[in-house]
Each structure stands twice: as C-alpha cells, then as structure tokens.
Design an enzyme around this catalytic site. Structure first.
Site, short mmCIF file in Angstrom:
data_model
loop_
_atom_site.label_atom_id
_atom_site.label_comp_id
_atom_site.label_asym_id
_atom_site.label_seq_id
_atom_site.Cartn_x
_atom_site.Cartn_y
_atom_site.Cartn_z
N MET A 256 0.85 -1.19 0.00
CA MET A 256 0.00 0.00 0.00
C MET A 256 0.89 1.24 0.00
O MET A 256 1.39 1.69 1.03
CB MET A 256 -0.94 -0.02 1.20
CG MET A 256 -1.98 -1.12 1.12
SD MET A 256 -3.28 -0.92 2.34
CE MET A 256 -4.40 -2.22 1.82
N ASP A 257 1.07 1.79 -1.18
CA ASP A 257 1.99 2.90 -1.38
C ASP A 257 1.45 4.19 -0.77
O ASP A 257 0.28 4.55 -0.96
CB ASP A 257 2.21 3.10 -2.88
CG ASP A 257 3.09 4.29 -3.19
OD1 ASP A 257 4.28 4.24 -2.83
OD2 ASP A 257 2.58 5.26 -3.77
#
Length: 598
Positions: A256-257
């Site tokens: 999850m950037d």
C-alpha cells in the site's frame, strides 16, 4: 446478517462518521462484499474463506526480490521470429525477461518478487498511474504477471493515495462528468494547510481549470499525482474492485503505497489519521476473507513509532517496512560504530504472530532520513549526508511548515554508499556491502532485496542526467546480455556480489532460527562488534550472528557470547566448527559469523 457484514458496517461507520453524505453503511458494506466476491450466507458464513487470526503467512524461506518490470531488457536473439501484436520488433517483453532471470539465477533463493508499478503511467517511474486495470504494454500483459505468479509470490503496488493527472478519471474531473469526476480532493486556498506533512517541496495545491470553474486539487507528491478523496465511498469501492482484479491475476502481496497520507482533514497534519488506519483495517478484513494467505504491507516512510502503529493489534498491516534500518545500518558501517543500531534494535518490539517486519536496506527510492529522526542527531545525519554526497549521492528535500526545506532522503546506489567510511573510499567496499546484507538477511523479519543490490549496480549518472530526477541514480536498466556476461566473469564485481549474496541466502533459507518471527535478542560486544541471537520458534536451533562492522581487525571473546558447552557450534558460512567456545577469534574487517548449534 453475518458477522463479516456487521464488522464492515462498524468499520464504515467509524470511517465516515463525519461525512454527512454517507449514512447507509449496510448498503455500502454489501457493495464492498460484492466487489470482493464475498457472499452473505444464511448461517453467518462469509465465503469463500474464513481467516485464521494470528497466522504467519511466511517462513525462513521467504525472500522478496524488488525490481521494476523493465530493470532487465533483452534484445531478440532471432529477428525473424514471429512478433506478437503490439510488441517491439527488437525487444523481448521485459516481464518475460524478468521471469527468465528469476528462473535461471534466483530460483533456489528467491520465492517472491515485488514488481514495482507495472501499469500505464505518466511520471515517477510508475507511481503516477493512468490505468490501474491494465499492464503497461511496453512490459507485457496480465498473462506475463500470471506466469510469474505460478512460480513466485507476486507483490504489487496498490498506489492508493493518488493517480495520474492524465488518467480518464481526472479528465472526467475536469469535464465534471463521467466515472471518476468526483474522485479527487480539493481545497480552498484560503484554508489553513500549514500543518500538512509532505515529502516534497512543490506547492500542495494545483490550480486546475474545470467545467465548474477553477478548483485547487490536493497533490501530496507532485502536480502530476492528484490525490483521491476517500470521503467519497465510491473511491473506496473502486479500489476494492482493483484489489479483486489483482487477486484474480495472481497477486498475493499488496504494497500500500504512501498510505499514511490517505485521509485528509484541513488544519491537521493529514498524516496517519485514524480514518486512514481504519481503511487499512477494512481492506485487511476484505482481503483476508477473499484470500487468507494474501498479505498487506504498508509503505509508510515516517518516524519509527508512527510506522509501527500500522501493525494495529495484528488486524491492520501484516507487515510494515523497517524504514529505520537503512539509515541506521549505513551510519553503522561508515562510522564503524553500532551504538545507535543496537539502541534501536533493543527498542523494537517483537512482531506478534501474524505480523512481521519487512526488512530492506536499498530500494528504488533512497535512504529515507525521516525514519532516523530521534535515532540519529542532526550532526550525525549531516555527516552521513556529506559522506554520501562525496560518494556521488544526491539529496532530495521536503518542505517544512515554516517555508524552509529539509533533507528527506539520500539517493545513491547502496554499493556506492558503502564504498568507504567517513574517512573516504577504501579497499573494503564489497566486504562492507556484503556485511550489510548479511545483517539484513539474519534480522527478525522478511528480507526484501533490491535487484540492483543483488547485482552490485553502481550509480547511474547517465539516467540521472537524462531525467533530472535524483531517484533515477539507483534505477538502472540492464541490458540482459551484458548482465549475463558480467555475472559470468569471475573478476567482475557484479559476479562477486551476486554470488556472495546468493550463497548467504542459500544458507539463510534453510535455518529455522531465521524464521521472520523467531526470537531475537541483541548482544553487547562493544561498538565495533555488532551481534544478535536468533532462536527458532520450537527452540531447537540457536544462531549467534556476529559482525565486525569496522575496517580494522577485532577480537571476539567467545566467553561473552555465552555458548552452551553441551552443543556443537559451527559457523554456517564457512562450515567450520568452533574448537574452544571460551576462546578468542580474530575477526577481519567486515567479517560475518553465523554460529549455529545445528
């Protein structure tokens, strides 16, 4: 009503409690379940799977290779072969080349691969996504991702905070109609945004002419990366559809950037807000019911305490990036003192079952400095920065709320970062570089190995000059044939680095005491000898990991290690047995010992 549905309703109520437009949590929960392919059974079942709490989805055999889809480029050997539609006449699809490299060179030591954003994009080497549902044609297609996933666990980026300003969604935002027209966060420039924490120096708000007049779009990173407005539940629903698509195409690990920036509230820092944490928990809930062995990793390049909060109570991220490790380890090896690394190690809580640290010391970005805040002094950080600059590195800045800029990360290839000490380059560069990785491989957690570290790739000044982006210095693109020649040449530094790291990984993946959740204790052997003890979960194996982190010979007093004389002890790296467990060993600069009773 089944328990999953009720849990989702409760999570949604927490997330949207201050959003007046969202009140039908029951209907929204049903939509999310449908998007994820989950059903509501008559007897409370949720299908297709029921997750098991506190279960580890990893072992000592897990090693993740981090790479771009086109870090390796292969020219066609046979120019007369039939060319698939849309494929370059001269170049093999890079995802096919990547699969070949994994099979030919990494099969025995790597079981997972993080393919950095492989979607159509407009900037930031993939992190300004134009279309989340497609694979960039220049790399290959979903069939190539699926082919890799048949033999390796695939980690994919969920670029969830923002997308490209060239996406259809943002085009529709400008037109004021169509899918995505209401997906983006806007803010009146008169609002107080002075507390907002950002990793960049560009203006936060992008003035954009739309069919409804001028709007100011929130851009945490760049003006080509426009932030989503998760107050609109359609954005959340869209990302659940995207996650389902990735699962269906073989993705098992979700990175999850930039997730820490997800939820925005004016007059706050807009970082790590409670709504953000709850969205991660909600996505975890959905993912683990759809695919129990899937894993969420949060990418939160922030101070250590805030980063650890994303574990939740083993109900949020399965793994968190160990962001403090790279700057602390580089500091250790260029100063010849492990004082700060030891202090940090002793402060780190063991990851409870069902969670794990994701360890890395090099990445496609740089050596983050925020995670070292409170761990290294300003003076020590400045010494590290100036040393890295003398080794050819660059420094990226971030904006402060007082209008000034502050170093945010150091951009440099790790093999160049460790070419010497604060005194300058020396002859111990490769030994120091291998020592750094041998520490990372042995630590509690899952190791993530950047492809350019595995290959010993140096600073790419040509790419830096071409792009004028500091991060390009460590994003080299190898010609596959040239790489093969380098790996076959025994005098090549690339050959030496590759084989030493591969040998260490071959040893690591066979040791139960190197399980990501095996016990770890820090040893106290002085500032020049760094050490820690690992014990397998079943307590059958102990490994004492000891490192000379200086450029001078150091004497190890084995009596201080406290080896039990009922066991036979040997160094896993050399295979040599210790003849006198109370004696002394002379350790050469950057020598590594993995002393095991099995």
């Amino acid at each position: 009503m089944n328990t999953l549905h009720l849990k989702l309703e409760q999570q949604l109520e927490f997330i949207y409690q201050d959003v007046d437009e969202v009140k039908d949590y029951r209907a929204l929960a049903s939509s999310l379940m449908a998007a994820m392919g989950l059903y509501e059974g008559p007897h409370g079942e949720t299908g297709p799977h029921e997750p098991v709490a506190f279960q580890n989805h990893w072992s000592e055999q897990d090693v993740v290779l981090i790479t771009y889809g086109d870090s390796l480029v292969q020219q066609r050997a046979n120019q007369e072969e039939e060319i698939p539609p849309g494929e370059c006449l001269l170049q093999q699809k890079p995802l096919i080349t990547l699969k070949r490299f994994l099979d030919d060179y990494c099969q025995d030591v790597v079981n997972s691969v993080h393919i950095l954003p492989f979607y159509p994009y407009s900037s930031d080497d993939g992190f300004a996504v134009i279309n989340y549902s497609a694979v960039n044609e220049s790399l290959g297609g979903w069939n190539d991702i699926n082919a890799i996933s048949e033999d390796y666990r695939v980690m994919a980026d969920l670029v969830i905070n923002h997308c490209s300003s060239r996406s259809v969604w943002f085009d529709n935002f400008i037109k004021g109609e169509g899918p995505g027209h209401d997906f983006f966060f806007t803010c009146d420039p008169s609002e107080d945004v002075s507390q907002v924490v950002r990793p960049r120096t560009s203006p936060l708000l992008r003035e954009t002419q739309t069919a409804d007049g001028i709007k100011h779009v929130w851009c945490t990173f760049s003006h080509d990366q426009v932030d989503f407005d998760f107050r609109n539940p359609k954005v959340l629903l869209e990302f659940v559809w995207i996650i389902r698509l990735y699962l269906d195409n073989g993705v098992k690990i979700f990175r999850m950037d930039a997730v820490a920036f997800l939820w925005k509230k004016v007059a706050t820092s807009c970082l790590n807000l409670e709504e953000t944490h709850e969205i991660v928990r909600l996505l975890r809930t959905l993912i683990e019911h759809a695919q129990p062995d899937a894993v969420i990793i949060t990418e939160t390049n922030i101070p250590n305490r805030e980063n650890l909060a994303y574990f939740g109570n083993a109900n949020e991220a399965h793994c968190v990036y160990n962001f403090s490790l790279p700057p602390l380890l580089v500091n250790t090896l260029i100063t010849g003192s492990c004082k700060h690394l030891k202090q940090w190690m002793m402060s780190m809580p063991p990851a409870q079952q069902g969670t794990a640290y994701f360890n890395f010391i090099a990445s496609h970005d740089g050596i983050g400095l925020r995670p070292a805040e409170g761990l290294l002094s300003e003076k020590e950080l400045n010494v590290m920065i100036s040393t890295m600059q003398s080794f050819g590195g660059r420094v990226s800045m971030r904006a402060l709320d007082n209008g000034k800029n502050k170093p945010y990360e150091i951009n440099i290839a790790l093999v160049d970062a460790l070419q010497g000490t604060t005194e300058g380059p020396d002859r111990w560069g490769i030994a120091r570089f291998v020592c750094a990785h041998s520490i990372m491989f042995a630590l509690e957690g899952i190791p993530g190995l950047y492809i350019h570290s595995l290959l010993g790739t140096h600073n790419d000044y040509e790419k830096l000059k071409h792009t004028n982006h500091n991060r390009s210095i460590n994003r080299h693109r190898w010609d596959y044939q040239a790489l093969q020649q380098q790996l076959a040449e025994e005098t090549s530094d690339h050959h030496k680095v590759f084989n030493e790291l591969k040998n260490l990984l071959a040893i690591r993946t066979k040791q139960a005491a190197f399980h990501p959740n095996a016990t770890q204790f820090t040893l106290h052997l002085g500032d020049q000898l760094f050490g820690f003890w690992r014990q397998s979960i079943d307590r059958s194996q102990s490994i004492f990991c000891i490192y000379n982190i200086s450029n001078e010979e150091q004497i190890l007093n084995l009596s201080e290690v406290n080896l039990i004389d009922l066991d036979e002890w040997r160094d896993l790296i050399t295979g040599d047995y210790l003849q006198n467990i109370s004696g002394q060993l002379a350790m050469s600069p950057y020598q590594v010992l993995w002393i095991s009773n099995k």
